[in-house]
Design an enzyme around this catalytic site. Structure first.
Site, PDB file in Angstrom:
ATOM      1  N   CYS A  44      10.492  -7.488   8.815  1.00  0.00           N
ATOM      2  CA  CYS A  44      10.104  -6.076   8.711  1.00  0.00           C
ATOM      3  C   CYS A  44      11.241  -5.231   8.142  1.00  0.00           C
ATOM      4  O   CYS A  44      11.018  -4.322   7.336  1.00  0.00           O
ATOM      5  CB  CYS A  44       9.686  -5.537  10.081  1.00  0.00           C
ATOM      6  SG  CYS A  44       8.261  -6.377  10.780  1.00  0.00           S
ATOM      7  N   ASP A 136      -9.717   9.919  -4.119  1.00  0.00           N
ATOM      8  CA  ASP A 136     -11.023  10.266  -3.543  1.00  0.00           C
ATOM      9  C   ASP A 136     -11.126   9.870  -2.073  1.00  0.00           C
ATOM     10  O   ASP A 136     -12.188   9.966  -1.468  1.00  0.00           O
ATOM     11  CB  ASP A 136     -12.154   9.612  -4.341  1.00  0.00           C
ATOM     12  CG  ASP A 136     -12.003   8.089  -4.427  1.00  0.00           C
ATOM     13  OD1 ASP A 136     -11.050   7.537  -3.825  1.00  0.00           O
ATOM     14  OD2 ASP A 136     -12.832   7.455  -5.102  1.00  0.00           O
TER      15      ASP A 136
END
Length: 225
Positions: A44, A136
């Protein structure tokens, strides 16, 4: 399960940049939301550092970036110092926000929990999920990696370029496509429309069936910016 083309769920979250409401934060831009299993873990740390290095590339594409894990915002703020040290870069402010989702509410809503990954308390952690959301607010791409495997963010950039190219032009991208490579004309485009849509020219690739469905063209990469 989140389906491609559906509106991405809205949510409110605490982040290292303060509280946000996701749809408002998007600002009609493209966005990447990616999860990581836990702070202070090696893979990570490498991933968030790589994304930080690539922020100029994401900005060129008008893309916002948001990370998430089930650790606290306070932990995130402390951890970014390790991220910067490992990736050998410096920022006055870490270049993108990280969501703190200790309750797992957002991770559950977005179905990002890894059924086999547990933290020290035995609670589920997030997988290496990644969503690309369009202006969108609809889901354009979803990728999930297991905890053991770090993501290839060069591939994420490549996919972004392909998505944005197809959004602006009536083309699709073939296997192993990279920016600047030949594209394929969308099959629904009629032959009489080709000169106007593709003044640079279109080449029909001959196939044994005799059908003219593989139509090749090049779209200048500058149109992505």
């Amino acid at each position: 399960m989140l389906n491609l083309g559906q509106e991405f769920p809205d949510f409110t979250a605490d982040t290292t940049y303060g509280k946000i409401r996701f749809h408002e934060w998007l600002e009609n831009k493209w966005a990447i939301l990616f999860s990581h299993p836990a702070d202070y873990t090696p893979v990570c740390t490498s991933e968030l550092g790589r994304v930080a290095q690539l922020i100029p590339e994401f900005r060129k594409r008008d893309v916002k970036v948001l990370a998430l894990s089930c650790d606290s915002v306070a932990d995130h703020k402390r951890w970014v110092k390790d991220i910067c040290a490992y990736s050998d870069f410096e920022f006055d402010v870490f270049p993108y926000p990280i969501i703190g989702d200790e309750s797992r509410e957002i991770a559950e809503k977005l179905q990002m929990l890894d059924p086999e990954g547990k933290d020290k308390k035995g609670l589920p952690v997030t997988c290496r999920g990644l969503f690309i959301i369009g202006p969108d607010k609809k889901l354009k791409l979803s990728i999930h990696y297991p905890i053991s495997t770090g993501r290839n963010f060069s591939e994420v950039l490549r996919v972004l370029d392909a998505l944005q190219l197809s959004e602006k032009h009536q083309v699709v991208t073939p296997a192993d496509w990279n920016p600047g490579d030949t594209c394929m004309v969308v099959p629904s485009v009629k032959e009489e429309e080709l000169p106007k849509l593709f003044p640079q020219g279109v080449e029909n690739f001959p196939v044994p069936s005799g059908k003219s469905y593989i139509r090749l063209t090049k779209v200048p990469i500058t149109t992505l910016k």
